[in-house]
Design a protein around this motif. Structure first.
Motif, PDB file in Angstrom:
ATOM      1  N   ALA A  92       0.828  -1.200   0.000  1.00 30.77           N
ATOM      2  CA  ALA A  92       0.000   0.000   0.000  1.00 30.77           C
ATOM      3  C   ALA A  92       0.867   1.256   0.000  1.00 30.77           C
ATOM      4  CB  ALA A  92      -0.929  -0.006   1.204  1.00 30.77           C
ATOM      5  N   ALA A  93       1.915   1.245   0.827  1.00 26.74           N
ATOM      6  CA  ALA A  93       2.821   2.389   0.892  1.00 26.74           C
ATOM      7  C   ALA A  93       3.503   2.614  -0.459  1.00 26.74           C
ATOM      8  CB  ALA A  93       3.855   2.172   1.992  1.00 26.74           C
ATOM      9  N   GLN A  94       3.883   1.544  -1.116  1.00 28.99           N
ATOM     10  CA  GLN A  94       4.516   1.667  -2.435  1.00 28.99           C
ATOM     11  C   GLN A  94       3.571   2.292  -3.453  1.00 28.99           C
ATOM     12  OE1 GLN A  94       5.608  -2.456  -2.887  1.00 28.99           O
ATOM     13  NE2 GLN A  94       7.743  -2.115  -2.257  1.00 28.99           N
ATOM     14  N   SER A  95       2.286   1.953  -3.357  1.00 31.72           N
ATOM     15  CA  SER A  95       1.309   2.545  -4.283  1.00 31.72           C
ATOM     16  C   SER A  95       1.170   4.050  -4.048  1.00 31.72           C
ATOM     17  CB  SER A  95      -0.049   1.856  -4.143  1.00 31.72           C
ATOM     18  OG  SER A  95      -0.697   2.184  -2.918  1.00 31.72           O
ATOM     19  N   SER A 102       3.019   5.328   8.206  1.00 32.44           N
ATOM     20  CA  SER A 102       3.921   6.467   8.035  1.00 32.44           C
ATOM     21  C   SER A 102       5.379   6.018   8.037  1.00 32.44           C
ATOM     22  CB  SER A 102       3.677   7.490   9.153  1.00 32.44           C
ATOM     23  OG  SER A 102       4.480   8.634   8.984  1.00 32.44           O
ATOM     24  N   SER A 103       5.699   5.066   8.919  1.00 35.59           N
ATOM     25  CA  SER A 103       7.066   4.522   8.961  1.00 35.59           C
ATOM     26  C   SER A 103       7.404   3.798   7.657  1.00 35.59           C
ATOM     27  CB  SER A 103       7.215   3.564  10.145  1.00 35.59           C
ATOM     28  OG  SER A 103       7.004   4.238  11.373  1.00 35.59           O
ATOM     29  N   ALA A 104       6.425   3.070   7.106  1.00 30.67           N
ATOM     30  CA  ALA A 104       6.651   2.364   5.842  1.00 30.67           C
ATOM     31  C   ALA A 104       6.933   3.347   4.710  1.00 30.67           C
ATOM     32  CB  ALA A 104       5.432   1.506   5.508  1.00 30.67           C
ATOM     33  N   VAL A 151      10.480   8.783   1.373  1.00 34.51           N
ATOM     34  CA  VAL A 151       9.700  10.023   1.307  1.00 34.51           C
ATOM     35  C   VAL A 151       9.407  10.511   2.729  1.00 34.51           C
ATOM     36  CG1 VAL A 151       8.645   9.419  -0.896  1.00 34.51           C
ATOM     37  CG2 VAL A 151       7.488   8.787   1.234  1.00 34.51           C
ATOM     38  N   LYS A 152       9.060  11.789   2.838  1.00 35.47           N
ATOM     39  CA  LYS A 152       8.721  12.365   4.135  1.00 35.47           C
ATOM     40  C   LYS A 152       7.260  12.055   4.466  1.00 35.47           C
ATOM     41  CE  LYS A 152      11.836  16.360   3.704  1.00 35.47           C
ATOM     42  NZ  LYS A 152      11.882  17.839   3.641  1.00 35.47           N
ATOM     43  N   SER A 153       7.022  11.681   5.689  1.00 33.87           N
ATOM     44  CA  SER A 153       5.658  11.399   6.119  1.00 33.87           C
ATOM     45  C   SER A 153       5.485  11.780   7.583  1.00 33.87           C
ATOM     46  CB  SER A 153       5.332   9.914   5.935  1.00 33.87           C
ATOM     47  OG  SER A 153       4.020   9.628   6.384  1.00 33.87           O
ATOM     48  N   GLU A 154       4.245  12.027   7.966  1.00 36.98           N
ATOM     49  CA  GLU A 154       3.938  12.340   9.364  1.00 36.98           C
ATOM     50  C   GLU A 154       2.576  11.755   9.698  1.00 36.98           C
ATOM     51  OE1 GLU A 154       3.420  16.301  12.220  1.00 36.98           O
ATOM     52  OE2 GLU A 154       4.721  16.391  10.446  1.00 36.98           O
ATOM     53  N   TYR A 155       2.513  10.997  10.791  1.00 35.18           N
ATOM     54  CA  TYR A 155       1.214  10.468  11.206  1.00 35.18           C
ATOM     55  C   TYR A 155       0.460  11.554  11.961  1.00 35.18           C
ATOM     56  CZ  TYR A 155       3.155   9.754  15.925  1.00 35.18           C
ATOM     57  OH  TYR A 155       3.725   9.927  17.164  1.00 35.18           O
ATOM     58  N   ILE A 156      -0.849  11.570  11.779  1.00 33.57           N
ATOM     59  CA  ILE A 156      -1.709  12.580  12.405  1.00 33.57           C
ATOM     60  C   ILE A 156      -2.781  11.857  13.201  1.00 33.57           C
ATOM     61  CG2 ILE A 156      -3.137  14.615  12.015  1.00 33.57           C
ATOM     62  CD1 ILE A 156      -0.335  14.971  10.918  1.00 33.57           C
ATOM     63  N   ASP A 157      -2.723  11.997  14.540  1.00 33.31           N
ATOM     64  CA  ASP A 157      -3.761  11.398  15.381  1.00 33.31           C
ATOM     65  C   ASP A 157      -4.375  12.476  16.274  1.00 33.31           C
ATOM     66  OD1 ASP A 157      -2.310  11.752  17.796  1.00 33.31           O
ATOM     67  OD2 ASP A 157      -1.360   9.791  17.624  1.00 33.31           O
ATOM     68  N   PRO A 158      -5.465  12.155  16.993  1.00 27.96           N
ATOM     69  CA  PRO A 158      -6.183  13.189  17.751  1.00 27.96           C
ATOM     70  C   PRO A 158      -5.373  13.856  18.860  1.00 27.96           C
ATOM     71  CG  PRO A 158      -7.588  11.294  17.398  1.00 27.96           C
ATOM     72  CD  PRO A 158      -6.219  10.887  16.979  1.00 27.96           C
ATOM     73  N   TYR A 159      -4.220  13.291  19.231  1.00 28.50           N
ATOM     74  CA  TYR A 159      -3.410  13.904  20.281  1.00 28.50           C
ATOM     75  C   TYR A 159      -2.481  14.993  19.723  1.00 28.50           C
ATOM     76  CZ  TYR A 159      -4.907  10.107  23.360  1.00 28.50           C
ATOM     77  OH  TYR A 159      -5.652   9.237  24.116  1.00 28.50           O
ATOM     78  N   LEU A 168      -2.684  21.136   4.423  1.00 27.92           N
ATOM     79  CA  LEU A 168      -2.184  21.689   3.165  1.00 27.92           C
ATOM     80  C   LEU A 168      -0.757  22.207   3.327  1.00 27.92           C
ATOM     81  CD1 LEU A 168      -5.357  23.639   1.941  1.00 27.92           C
ATOM     82  CD2 LEU A 168      -4.537  21.391   1.181  1.00 27.92           C
ATOM     83  N   LYS A 169      -0.437  22.734   4.516  1.00 27.58           N
ATOM     84  CA  LYS A 169       0.924  23.219   4.771  1.00 27.58           C
ATOM     85  C   LYS A 169       1.913  22.050   4.757  1.00 27.58           C
ATOM     86  CE  LYS A 169      -0.575  27.221   7.489  1.00 27.58           C
ATOM     87  NZ  LYS A 169      -0.521  27.907   8.812  1.00 27.58           N
ATOM     88  N   LEU A 170       1.503  20.920   5.345  1.00 30.95           N
ATOM     89  CA  LEU A 170       2.371  19.739   5.319  1.00 30.95           C
ATOM     90  C   LEU A 170       2.580  19.257   3.881  1.00 30.95           C
ATOM     91  CD1 LEU A 170       0.925  17.701   8.340  1.00 30.95           C
ATOM     92  CD2 LEU A 170       2.999  19.084   8.302  1.00 30.95           C
ATOM     93  N   LEU A 171       1.512  19.259   3.099  1.00 34.31           N
ATOM     94  CA  LEU A 171       1.610  18.819   1.710  1.00 34.31           C
ATOM     95  C   LEU A 171       2.544  19.722   0.905  1.00 34.31           C
ATOM     96  CD1 LEU A 171      -2.170  18.007   1.089  1.00 34.31           C
ATOM     97  CD2 LEU A 171      -0.315  16.333   1.185  1.00 34.31           C
ATOM     98  N   ASP A 172       2.485  21.029   1.173  1.00 31.31           N
ATOM     99  CA  ASP A 172       3.355  21.976   0.467  1.00 31.31           C
ATOM    100  C   ASP A 172       4.829  21.759   0.810  1.00 31.31           C
ATOM    101  OD1 ASP A 172       1.233  23.151  -0.822  1.00 31.31           O
ATOM    102  OD2 ASP A 172       0.990  24.781   0.626  1.00 31.31           O
ATOM    103  N   GLN A 173       5.072  21.125   1.959  1.00 33.36           N
ATOM    104  CA  GLN A 173       6.454  20.831   2.365  1.00 33.36           C
ATOM    105  C   GLN A 173       6.919  19.467   1.847  1.00 33.36           C
ATOM    106  OE1 GLN A 173       6.822  21.335   6.701  1.00 33.36           O
ATOM    107  NE2 GLN A 173       5.252  22.931   6.613  1.00 33.36           N
ATOM    108  N   GLY A 174       6.085  18.824   1.023  1.00 35.40           N
ATOM    109  CA  GLY A 174       6.450  17.523   0.477  1.00 35.40           C
ATOM    110  C   GLY A 174       6.221  16.377   1.435  1.00 35.40           C
ATOM    111  N   ILE A 175       5.437  16.606   2.481  1.00 33.69           N
ATOM    112  CA  ILE A 175       5.151  15.582   3.494  1.00 33.69           C
ATOM    113  C   ILE A 175       3.842  14.867   3.149  1.00 33.69           C
ATOM    114  CG2 ILE A 175       4.592  15.208   5.936  1.00 33.69           C
ATOM    115  CD1 ILE A 175       6.373  17.665   6.548  1.00 33.69           C
ATOM    116  N   ILE A 176       3.819  13.566   3.318  1.00 35.52           N
ATOM    117  CA  ILE A 176       2.587  12.795   3.141  1.00 35.52           C
ATOM    118  C   ILE A 176       1.967  12.550   4.514  1.00 35.52           C
ATOM    119  CG2 ILE A 176       1.558  10.638   2.326  1.00 35.52           C
ATOM    120  CD1 ILE A 176       3.908  10.344   0.399  1.00 35.52           C
TER     121      ILE A 176
END
Length: 406
Positions: free
Chosen positions: A22-25, A83-85, A91-99, A129-137
């Motif tokens: 899934a991450a590869q896709s 996100s780790s995968a 690529v850059k990634s960041e997990y987003i949870d309610p905390y 959108l700010k994260l996306l503009d920084q190239g982060i998924i």
């Protein structure tokens, strides 16, 4: 460059190999220059297993706040692993949870079946959108929300679908892609009929009704956030490719997004066929409807009872239909009589919000009761209510119903 919301269901990320696929896709689409927000469900059966453990451990004495926090762990774990995968693929990634401060989805305080605060969520979502503009998924936990007190809330079973379409609307995405364990929407359940075929396209209204009546491929509540400008499709995880063909979800039309009340300009006729326990006699309804169909007489509505079948048709077809059905009644020993009734008005009330509105039928019909207007027949679906009243009462009923929806 497109902005894509890609939601992965629990089966599609059911183990480490599937998560990596899934991450590869996602990375493949990212490398094309597209921006992607990933929404993840809990890994297959995680939520059910957590609920079983909680039940055994607490004898069902757990509070709603505690339970919401426990079941949220499934999605929070998925988001971290996914996100780790992605990062392991370069690529850059960041997990987003309610905390986290970046969490976008704000709800009311009904912790286990929360309703989205759309206005606030639209505003909070802009941080993605700010994260996306920084190239982060961003990898966002599906199913979850946060109330104004900071408590974790849940959106109910299938809530990850809601998350995906909600973020699609809030971020003005170009496309929402739902990745599941099937290749798209099927003509019927393939586990029950091997002849089931994949549909290339399906409308929002059809998809909503299909989902409401048992199809597990998509949560019906999610579709109220689907807007015509955003493309959407359902694909199977086995492709490992977000551009793979699946089933495209079309619409809704602008009218389907609004609360509407319509009133037929010409009266309808009502035909009632009676016979003892005809509801238990196979083929009776088919015989009646096929007789009219052969003469191109359209049936506007049908009502069935233990000893009767009522058909609503255009008044101009009434005399011909009356004669045709009388011949059927005379020939069929299960039928005893036929009546051609008074002129009828039909009022149709539609709104995508009805699916989330308990008591909507009583709310609509109460003003008619208060004004002593008799309802001849009523039918409903997840997004519409149709009321048949005497033609002389039609305009009054129409105005009363319009008043309810203002």
């Amino acid at each position: 460059m497109s902005l894509i919301i890609a939601k992965f269901g629990g089966t599609s990320i059911g183990n480490g190999k599937r998560i990596r696929k899934a991450a590869q896709s996602v990375v493949k689409e990212y490398m094309k220059g597209n921006k992607i927000v990933v929404v993840v469900s809990a890994i297959n059966r995680t939520t059910d297993e957590l609920l079983e453990i909680v039940e055994e451990a607490t004898n069902n004495t757990i509070t709603e706040k505690q339970l919401a926090e426990v079941v949220s762990m499934g999605e929070m774990t998925s988001a971290r692993i996914f996100s780790s995968a992605l990062e392991s693929l370069g690529v850059k990634s960041e997990y987003i949870d309610p905390y986290k401060s970046e969490w976008p989805i704000i709800t009311d305080s009904n912790l286990l079946d929360a309703k989205v605060d759309l206005k606030t969520t639209i505003k909070k979502s802009k941080i993605l959108l700010k994260l996306l503009d920084q190239g982060i998924i961003p990898v966002v936990c599906g199913f979850l929300g946060r109330d104004k007190h900071g408590y974790i809330t849940t959106l109910g079973r299938g809530g990850s679908d809601i998350t995906a379409f909600l973020l699609g609307r809030c971020l003005n995405a170009d496309e929402v892609i739902i990745v599941t364990d099937v290749g798209g929407v099927m003509s019927t359940d393939p586990n029950k009929l091997q002849e089931a075929k994949k549909l290339d396209k399906i409308s929002v209204e059809e998809m909503r009704d299909l989902a409401t009546h048992g199809a597990q491929v998509l949560h019906p509540h999610a579709l109220k956030y689907k807007v015509p400008e955003i493309k959407a499709k359902i694909i199977g995880f086995e492709h490992g490719d977000l551009s793979a063909p699946g089933t495209e979800i079309i619409g809704p039309s602008k009218e389907e997004q609004l609360k509407t009340v319509t009133f037929n300009s010409e009266p309808l006729a009502v035909l009632a066929v009676v016979g003892e326990e005809i509801l238990n006699k196979p083929g009776i309804l088919a015989k009646l409807t096929s007789t009219l169909s052969k003469k191109n007489i359209n049936i506007i509505g049908v009502s069935t009872g233990k000893n009767s079948i009522t058909l609503f048709i255009r008044k101009e077809d009434a005399q011909e239909a009356h004669k045709l059905l009388h011949d059927v009644v005379v020939e069929d020993e299960n039928l005893s009589s036929l009546s051609l009734g008074r002129d009828i008005a039909m009022i149709t009330i539609s709104s995508p919000e009805f699916i989330d509105t308990p008591g909507i039928i009583s709310e609509i019909t109460e003003p008619l009761r208060e004004h002593n207007l008799n309802i001849v027949e009523i039918s409903s679906s997840q997004t519409s209510v149709v009321i048949f009243v005497d033609w002389d009462d039609g305009k009054k009923a129409y105005e009363l119903v319009r008043g309810v929806l203002k």
